[in-house]
Write a protein that holds these residues in place. Structure first.
Motif, PDB file in Angstrom:
ATOM      1  N   ALA A   1       7.334   3.004  11.476  1.00 51.35           N
ATOM      2  CA  ALA A   1       6.031   2.637  12.047  1.00 51.35           C
ATOM      3  C   ALA A   1       5.266   3.876  12.507  1.00 51.35           C
ATOM      4  N   ILE A   2       5.968   4.831  13.093  1.00 51.97           N
ATOM      5  CA  ILE A   2       5.326   6.072  13.548  1.00 51.97           C
ATOM      6  C   ILE A   2       4.769   6.845  12.361  1.00 51.97           C
ATOM      7  N   LEU A   3       5.599   7.025  11.334  1.00 50.83           N
ATOM      8  CA  LEU A   3       5.154   7.781  10.167  1.00 50.83           C
ATOM      9  C   LEU A   3       4.000   7.088   9.456  1.00 50.83           C
ATOM     10  N   LYS A   4       4.059   5.775   9.354  1.00 51.27           N
ATOM     11  CA  LYS A   4       2.989   5.020   8.699  1.00 51.27           C
ATOM     12  C   LYS A   4       1.650   5.245   9.398  1.00 51.27           C
ATOM     13  N   TYR A   5       1.648   5.194  10.725  1.00 55.03           N
ATOM     14  CA  TYR A   5       0.383   5.375  11.438  1.00 55.03           C
ATOM     15  C   TYR A   5      -0.123   6.807  11.309  1.00 55.03           C
ATOM     16  N   LEU A   6       0.782   7.785  11.380  1.00 53.93           N
ATOM     17  CA  LEU A   6       0.358   9.179  11.221  1.00 53.93           C
ATOM     18  C   LEU A   6      -0.210   9.422   9.819  1.00 53.93           C
ATOM     19  N   MET A   7       0.407   8.818   8.799  1.00 47.54           N
ATOM     20  CA  MET A   7      -0.073   9.024   7.427  1.00 47.54           C
ATOM     21  C   MET A   7      -1.389   8.305   7.169  1.00 47.54           C
TER      22      MET A   7
ATOM     23  N   GLU B   1       0.853  -1.185   0.000  1.00 47.98           N
ATOM     24  CA  GLU B   1       0.000   0.000   0.000  1.00 47.98           C
ATOM     25  C   GLU B   1       0.888   1.234   0.000  1.00 47.98           C
ATOM     26  N   VAL B   2       0.574   2.174  -0.878  1.00 48.49           N
ATOM     27  CA  VAL B   2       1.339   3.405  -0.940  1.00 48.49           C
ATOM     28  C   VAL B   2       0.516   4.518  -0.307  1.00 48.49           C
ATOM     29  N   LEU B   3       1.070   5.154   0.723  1.00 48.46           N
ATOM     30  CA  LEU B   3       0.402   6.250   1.414  1.00 48.46           C
ATOM     31  C   LEU B   3       1.018   7.561   0.958  1.00 48.46           C
ATOM     32  N   ARG B   4       0.181   8.565   0.745  1.00 43.84           N
ATOM     33  CA  ARG B   4       0.664   9.872   0.318  1.00 43.84           C
ATOM     34  C   ARG B   4       0.030  10.961   1.180  1.00 43.84           C
ATOM     35  N   TYR B   5       0.851  11.927   1.541  1.00 42.59           N
ATOM     36  CA  TYR B   5       0.355  13.087   2.276  1.00 42.59           C
ATOM     37  C   TYR B   5       1.305  14.243   2.003  1.00 42.59           C
TER      38      TYR B   5
ATOM     39  N   ASP C   1       5.745   3.589   1.132  1.00 46.87           N
ATOM     40  CA  ASP C   1       5.333   2.286   0.600  1.00 46.87           C
ATOM     41  C   ASP C   1       5.424   1.267   1.729  1.00 46.87           C
ATOM     42  N   THR C   2       4.283   0.728   2.115  1.00 46.92           N
ATOM     43  CA  THR C   2       4.247  -0.186   3.261  1.00 46.92           C
ATOM     44  C   THR C   2       4.903  -1.526   2.960  1.00 46.92           C
ATOM     45  N   LYS C   3       5.025  -1.866   1.692  1.00 41.32           N
ATOM     46  CA  LYS C   3       5.623  -3.149   1.310  1.00 41.32           C
ATOM     47  C   LYS C   3       7.138  -3.052   1.247  1.00 41.32           C
TER      48      LYS C   3
END
Length: 219
Positions: free
Chosen positions: A154-160, A123-127, A133-135
């Motif tokens: 992990a911190i950035l992923k949850y915030l995004m 999964e690609v998260l954008r902000y 890229d979670t993978k």
């Protein structure tokens, strides 16, 4: 609610698109020139930009490279295959030729708003200027690669995954505990501080706000 930015100096087309998008449940932002579009995007973070090419001031071809981490769908009467190929290479995710069928454009918008995923669960998260890229665990800020520790990632992923929300320290620790069991409240502030510094070194801005006494949020 997802937000769509319409960048088109044709008032009739813009009004038609705005009405149709609002009926579909989207919020809409408008800009009528290339310069106005860049100013708008400096203040707001839409989920998709619909970009015309024939704009007063800066043309669409000049605006496109300046738009980062936001999917851009080109809307243009230009039908040259070379034009389309170049714009896609320059960063556009799609191209619709005017006049277009509204149903087709709405369908394309829906497709590009889906989380980017593969059968393996990527999964690609954008902000804003951030892309994660979670993978592959690749992170970029303003197009520049950022090397993060496992905890910082992990911190950035949850915030995004929770933009525009203030995340409490306890909530953040609870959500990242499976990936980073060694992170505790006493060390969380240090991890966030290091993360902020690494991101700032790449895009020269603050991406994470520390909300005094509560937690953190993306800016």
């Amino acid at each position: 609610m997802k937000t769509i930015a319409i960048v088109d100096d044709d008032v009739y087309i813009g009004n038609m698109l705005e009405e149709a998008l609002q009926k579909e449940g989207y919020a809409v932002l408008r800009a009528y020139s290339g310069t106005e579009a860049l100013f708008l995007l400096s203040k707001h973070q839409p989920d998709i930009v619909l970009l015309d090419l024939m704009l007063p001031g800066l043309c669409g071809e000049e605006v496109l490279p300046k738009i980062r981490a936001i999917p851009v769908i080109i809307m243009s009467a230009k039908v040259s295959v070379d034009n389309k190929v170049q714009l896609l290479l320059d960063g556009a995710v799609d191209y619709v030729t005017k006049p277009f069928e509204l149903k087709e454009l709405l369908a394309r918008i829906q497709v590009h708003l889906r989380p980017h995923a593969t059968a393996l669960g990527s999964e690609v998260l954008r902000y804003g200027d951030l892309c994660l890229d979670t993978k592959t665990h690749q992170v970029t800020a303003a197009g520049h690669s950022v090397r993060l520790t496992k905890t910082e990632f992990a911190i950035l992923k949850y915030l995004m995954r929770n933009p525009n929300q203030v995340i409490t320290k306890s909530q953040l620790l609870d959500q990242i505990s499976a990936d980073t069991p060694d992170c505790v409240e006493s060390s969380l502030k240090v991890h966030v501080s290091n993360l902020r510094t690494k991101l700032r070194e790449q895009d020269n801005k603050e991406n994470i706000e520390a909300v005094w006494g509560i937690g953190f949020k993306l800016l």
